[in-house]
Design a protein around this motif. Structure first.
Motif, PDB file in Angstrom:
ATOM      1  N   LYS A 258     103.049  23.568  37.243  1.00 31.58           N
ATOM      2  CA  LYS A 258     101.961  22.602  37.056  1.00 31.58           C
ATOM      3  C   LYS A 258     101.670  21.902  38.380  1.00 31.58           C
ATOM      4  CE  LYS A 258     101.514  20.257  33.311  1.00 31.58           C
ATOM      5  NZ  LYS A 258     101.689  19.302  32.195  1.00 31.58           N
ATOM      6  N   PRO A 259     100.448  21.423  38.581  1.00 35.10           N
ATOM      7  CA  PRO A 259     100.133  20.680  39.807  1.00 35.10           C
ATOM      8  C   PRO A 259     100.680  19.257  39.721  1.00 35.10           C
ATOM      9  CG  PRO A 259      98.207  20.764  38.378  1.00 35.10           C
ATOM     10  CD  PRO A 259      99.251  21.614  37.731  1.00 35.10           C
ATOM     11  N   LEU A 260     100.982  18.676  40.859  1.00 36.23           N
ATOM     12  CA  LEU A 260     101.469  17.304  40.901  1.00 36.23           C
ATOM     13  C   LEU A 260     100.287  16.350  41.079  1.00 36.23           C
ATOM     14  CD1 LEU A 260     103.799  15.270  40.965  1.00 36.23           C
ATOM     15  CD2 LEU A 260     103.933  15.616  43.458  1.00 36.23           C
ATOM     16  N   ILE A 261     100.164  15.396  40.170  1.00 37.20           N
ATOM     17  CA  ILE A 261      99.114  14.384  40.231  1.00 37.20           C
ATOM     18  C   ILE A 261      99.762  13.023  40.070  1.00 37.20           C
ATOM     19  CG2 ILE A 261      97.005  13.494  39.154  1.00 37.20           C
ATOM     20  CD1 ILE A 261      96.474  16.320  38.123  1.00 37.20           C
ATOM     21  N   PRO A 266      95.740  14.408  43.496  1.00 37.88           N
ATOM     22  CA  PRO A 266      96.499  15.668  43.601  1.00 37.88           C
ATOM     23  C   PRO A 266      97.350  15.655  44.873  1.00 37.88           C
ATOM     24  CG  PRO A 266      94.171  16.087  43.142  1.00 37.88           C
ATOM     25  CD  PRO A 266      94.278  14.640  43.520  1.00 37.88           C
ATOM     26  N   ILE A 267      98.599  16.065  44.726  1.00 36.00           N
ATOM     27  CA  ILE A 267      99.521  16.129  45.864  1.00 36.00           C
ATOM     28  C   ILE A 267      99.818  17.609  46.128  1.00 36.00           C
ATOM     29  CG2 ILE A 267     101.696  15.323  46.842  1.00 36.00           C
ATOM     30  CD1 ILE A 267      99.823  13.055  45.995  1.00 36.00           C
ATOM     31  N   PRO A 268      99.223  18.207  47.170  1.00 34.44           N
ATOM     32  CA  PRO A 268      99.412  19.643  47.414  1.00 34.44           C
ATOM     33  C   PRO A 268     100.817  19.951  47.930  1.00 34.44           C
ATOM     34  CG  PRO A 268      98.154  18.648  49.202  1.00 34.44           C
ATOM     35  CD  PRO A 268      98.320  17.578  48.173  1.00 34.44           C
ATOM     36  N   GLY A 269     101.229  21.220  47.708  1.00 32.11           N
ATOM     37  CA  GLY A 269     102.494  21.703  48.267  1.00 32.11           C
ATOM     38  C   GLY A 269     103.722  21.218  47.551  1.00 32.11           C
ATOM     39  N   LYS A 344     106.745  13.484  50.427  1.00 28.70           N
ATOM     40  CA  LYS A 344     106.404  12.251  51.102  1.00 28.70           C
ATOM     41  C   LYS A 344     105.015  11.803  50.634  1.00 28.70           C
ATOM     42  CE  LYS A 344     110.147  12.113  53.542  1.00 28.70           C
ATOM     43  NZ  LYS A 344     111.183  11.093  53.244  1.00 28.70           N
ATOM     44  N   LEU A 345     104.914  10.563  50.202  1.00 30.15           N
ATOM     45  CA  LEU A 345     103.671  10.105  49.573  1.00 30.15           C
ATOM     46  C   LEU A 345     102.845   9.166  50.444  1.00 30.15           C
ATOM     47  CD1 LEU A 345     105.025   9.489  45.959  1.00 30.15           C
ATOM     48  CD2 LEU A 345     103.828  11.498  46.844  1.00 30.15           C
ATOM     49  N   ALA A 346     103.367   8.798  51.625  1.00 33.20           N
ATOM     50  CA  ALA A 346     102.652   7.845  52.484  1.00 33.20           C
ATOM     51  C   ALA A 346     101.203   8.258  52.765  1.00 33.20           C
ATOM     52  CB  ALA A 346     103.412   7.647  53.792  1.00 33.20           C
ATOM     53  N   PRO A 347     100.905   9.546  53.016  1.00 31.12           N
ATOM     54  CA  PRO A 347      99.520   9.909  53.324  1.00 31.12           C
ATOM     55  C   PRO A 347      98.542   9.741  52.159  1.00 31.12           C
ATOM     56  CG  PRO A 347     101.057  11.618  54.053  1.00 31.12           C
ATOM     57  CD  PRO A 347     101.810  10.703  53.162  1.00 31.12           C
ATOM     58  N   LYS A 349      98.827   7.166  49.627  1.00 33.13           N
ATOM     59  CA  LYS A 349      98.888   5.875  48.934  1.00 33.13           C
ATOM     60  C   LYS A 349      97.550   5.139  48.907  1.00 33.13           C
ATOM     61  CE  LYS A 349     102.630   4.227  50.987  1.00 33.13           C
ATOM     62  NZ  LYS A 349     103.728   3.294  51.275  1.00 33.13           N
ATOM     63  N   GLU A 350      96.778   5.222  49.987  1.00 32.72           N
ATOM     64  CA  GLU A 350      95.487   4.529  50.001  1.00 32.72           C
ATOM     65  C   GLU A 350      94.528   5.126  48.970  1.00 32.72           C
ATOM     66  OE1 GLU A 350      94.554   1.713  51.470  1.00 32.72           O
ATOM     67  OE2 GLU A 350      96.687   1.591  52.042  1.00 32.72           O
ATOM     68  N   GLN A 351      94.548   6.440  48.841  1.00 38.74           N
ATOM     69  CA  GLN A 351      93.697   7.074  47.825  1.00 38.74           C
ATOM     70  C   GLN A 351      94.159   6.681  46.418  1.00 38.74           C
ATOM     71  OE1 GLN A 351      90.846   9.119  48.334  1.00 38.74           O
ATOM     72  NE2 GLN A 351      90.694   8.545  46.161  1.00 38.74           N
ATOM     73  N   MET A 352      95.472   6.603  46.248  1.00 41.07           N
ATOM     74  CA  MET A 352      96.008   6.177  44.955  1.00 41.07           C
ATOM     75  C   MET A 352      95.522   4.769  44.602  1.00 41.07           C
ATOM     76  SD  MET A 352      99.977   7.440  45.149  1.00 41.07           S
ATOM     77  CE  MET A 352     100.451   9.136  45.454  1.00 41.07           C
ATOM     78  N   LYS A 353      95.603   3.869  45.573  1.00 34.24           N
ATOM     79  CA  LYS A 353      95.148   2.493  45.345  1.00 34.24           C
ATOM     80  C   LYS A 353      93.672   2.464  44.977  1.00 34.24           C
ATOM     81  CE  LYS A 353      96.096  -0.802  48.128  1.00 34.24           C
ATOM     82  NZ  LYS A 353      96.313  -1.640  49.334  1.00 34.24           N
ATOM     83  N   GLU A 354      92.874   3.223  45.698  1.00 33.89           N
ATOM     84  CA  GLU A 354      91.432   3.239  45.440  1.00 33.89           C
ATOM     85  C   GLU A 354      91.137   3.779  44.039  1.00 33.89           C
ATOM     86  OE1 GLU A 354      87.459   5.462  47.177  1.00 33.89           O
ATOM     87  OE2 GLU A 354      89.108   5.000  48.570  1.00 33.89           O
ATOM     88  N   ASN A 355      91.853   4.823  43.637  1.00 34.39           N
ATOM     89  CA  ASN A 355      91.652   5.382  42.302  1.00 34.39           C
ATOM     90  C   ASN A 355      91.962   4.361  41.208  1.00 34.39           C
ATOM     91  OD1 ASN A 355      91.061   7.814  43.539  1.00 34.39           O
ATOM     92  ND2 ASN A 355      93.023   8.782  43.058  1.00 34.39           N
ATOM     93  N   ILE A 356      93.082   3.684  41.354  1.00 32.66           N
ATOM     94  CA  ILE A 356      93.491   2.694  40.349  1.00 32.66           C
ATOM     95  C   ILE A 356      92.500   1.535  40.307  1.00 32.66           C
ATOM     96  CG2 ILE A 356      95.273   1.040  39.688  1.00 32.66           C
ATOM     97  CD1 ILE A 356      96.117   3.905  39.178  1.00 32.66           C
ATOM     98  N   ALA A 357      92.126   1.032  41.476  1.00 35.89           N
ATOM     99  CA  ALA A 357      91.205  -0.109  41.539  1.00 35.89           C
ATOM    100  C   ALA A 357      89.866   0.238  40.910  1.00 35.89           C
ATOM    101  CB  ALA A 357      91.019  -0.549  42.988  1.00 35.89           C
TER     102      ALA A 357
END
Length: 398
Positions: A258-261, A266-269, A344-347, A349-357
Motif C-alpha cells: 500500500k502507499p504511505l499517506i 503521499p510519501i514516496p519510496g 524521514k518526514l522533514a521534507p 511537514k509543511e505540506q502536511m500542515k497546509e493540508n490539515i489547515a
C-alpha cells in the motif's frame, strides 16, 4: 398562595428563529452545557421536584418539531405564533388543556413562563419564584442594576436612533437603586395570566414581558432576585465559551503493498500502512483528539472498520466530516506527533500542515506537525509500524 396550587407547569418559549445570532442554527439549538441551549433550559425545570409538567413552544411553521421531539422527552410540544405573546398564549392554553384532562382547574395551576434563551436558570431561581407565590399573585425574577442608568427625554429621539442617524440625545439620570433588570421565569396563577393575555388581545396591548400583561389588568408584580448567569442569549457574544482539549493516539503496521499517506500527503519510496481506510495514522489520531475534545466518542464509533463505506476511504475527507460534527465550536489549534524510525518526514511537514489547515478551515500557524523516532525501541523502533499522537483545542459552548 403557592400552597393552594395543585399543579405547577413550566412553559418554555422556544419559538423564535434567533436572527440576531447571525447563525444558520436557531440559537435554542446551539451547543450549551453539554447539550443545547434548549435542552439545558428544559432540564432545569424538568429536574425540579416542584414542577409537574413542562410545555415547550416551538416555531409556528413546525420546522423544528421533529428536532424538538428527538432531543426532548416527557414534555408537551405546542406550536407558537408570529410574536412572543402569541407563543406564550399558545403555551399557557396548552397547559390549561392538559390540566383539564387531569381534573385540575386553571385557578389551581401555577405556571412558570421562561425563555429558552436563558439556559443559565438554576434550581434556586426556580424555587424562589415558586415560593414567592405564597405572598404574591404574580412574580418576576430580576437583577439589581449594576450600571448607572439614563433615560432619553422623549420618544422622538428614540425613533431617530432607530433610523440609524444616531443623534446626540439629551437624557436624564435615574436612581440606580430603583432599577431592576427583568429576567424569566415569571410566575402566575394560570387563570390570571390567561385572562391578562385575552384582555390584552382585545385592547390591542403589546407588553414587553408577561408581567406587563398582568399589570395591564391591575395586578401588582413581586420581584425575586435572579442571577447574572441567567442572562438572555441574544448574540454570539452572550454565549458562555470555554476551551476544551482532546488527545488522540493511533498506530498502523506497515504494509508494503500500500502507499504511505500521512496528513493527506503521499510519501514516496516507503511502504504504506495496513488499515481499512487509507491508513493515514496521523489524521486518525487527530480525528480522535477532536472528537475527544467535543465529547463525541472516537473514530471507531463514527467510522467502524466493519463498514464497507469506509474501505479505502480518504482520511482527509473523514477529517472534514469530524470538523462538521463540531458544529459552531472553533478549532483553536492542533498538534500532531508522528512516531516513525523511517522514512524521514522533514521534507513533507509543511505540506502536511497546509493540508490539515485547509481541511479544518484554520490558519496554518494553528497547525503543528512533528516527527520523532524511538531510538530503535519498541515496535516503531523495530520498523514494524508508525504511530501518531495528536492534541486538539476547541472553543465553544458545551
Amino acid at each position: 398562595m403557592a400552597g393552594k396550587f395543585k399543579a405547577i407547569y413550566a412553559v418554555i418559549v422556544a419559538a423564535g428563529k434567533g436572527s440576531r445570532m447571525g447563525s444558520s442554527i436557531p440559537k435554542q439549538l446551539l451547543p450549551y452545557g453539554g447539550s443545547t441551549v434548549l435542552e439545558t433550559a428544559v432540564r432545569k425545570f424538568a429536574s425540579c421536584d416542584k414542577v409537574d409538567t413542562v410545555v415547550v413552544v416551538s416555531p409556528e411553521d413546525g420546522s423544528l418539531d421533529k428536532i424538538y421531539m428527538q432531543i426532548l422527552s416527557d414534555v408537551i410540544i405546542v406550536r407558537g405564533g408570529d410574536e412572543r405573546s402569541d407563543s406564550v398564549f399558545a403555551g399557557i392554553r396548552a397547559a390549561a388543556e392538559d390540566a383539564a384532562t387531569k381534573g385540575i382547574s386553571e385557578d389551581e395551576v401555577m405556571v412558570l413562563i421562561h425563555d429558552a434563551a436563558r439556559p443559565g436558570v438554576d434550581s434556586d431561581i426556580i424555587e424562589s419564584c415558586i415560593g414567592a407565590m405564597d405572598k404574591c399573585r404574580a412574580v418576576t425574577v430580576a437583577t439589581e442594576s449594576v450600571d448607572s442608568v439614563r433615560m432619553i427625554s422623549d420618544t422622538t429621539q428614540k425613533s431617530l436612533k432607530n433610523e440609524g442617524s444616531y443623534p446626540i440625545m439629551t437624557s436624564i439620570g435615574v436612581q440606580r437603586e430603583f432599577v431592576y433588570n427583568v429576567q424569566t421565569p415569571q410566575a402566575f396563577a394560570l387563570a390570571d395570566i390567561l385572562r391578562a393575555h385575552e384582555i390584552a388581545r382585545l385592547d390591542g396591548f403589546a407588553g414587553t414581558d408577561d408581567a406587563s400583561y398582568v399589570e395591564h389588568v391591575g395586578m401588582e408584580v413581586g420581584i425575586v432576585l435572579g442571577k447574572r448567569a441567567n442572562a438572555k442569549i441574544t448574540t454570539t457574544e452572550d454565549l458562555s465559551l470555554s476551551t476544551r482539549v482532546g488527545m488522540g493516539y493511533d498506530v498502523h503496521r506497515f504494509n508494503p503493498d500500500k502507499p504511505l499517506i500521512l496528513c493527506g500527503t503521499p510519501i514516496p519510496g516507503s511502504p504504506g500502512l495496513e488499515g481499512h481506510s487509507d491508513a493515514d495514522v496521523a489524521v486518525h489520531a487527530l480525528m480522535d483528539a477532536m472528537l475527544g475534545a467535543a465529547g463525541l466518542g472516537d473514530i471507531g464509533m463514527h467510522f467502524p472498520d466493519t463498514d464497507d463505506r469506509y474501505k479505502g476511504a480518504d482520511s482527509m475527507k473523514l477529517l472534514a466530516e469530524v470538523r462538521d460534527m463540531l458544529g459552531d465550536a472553533v478549532i483553536s489549534n492542533v498538534d500532531i506527533t508522528i512516531i516513525a524510525e523511517a522514512p524521514k518526514l522533514a521534507p513533507y511537514k509543511e505540506q502536511m500542515k497546509e493540508n490539515i489547515a485547509t481541511t479544518l478551515g484554520i490558519q496554518a500557524n494553528a497547525v503543528n506537525v512533528k516527527a520523532t523516532t524511538e531510538e530503535g525501541l519498541g515496535f516503531t523502533g523495530r520498523g514494524e509500524a508508525i504511530a501518531a499522537m495528536a492534541a486538539a483545542a476547541i472553543e465553544g459552548s458545551f
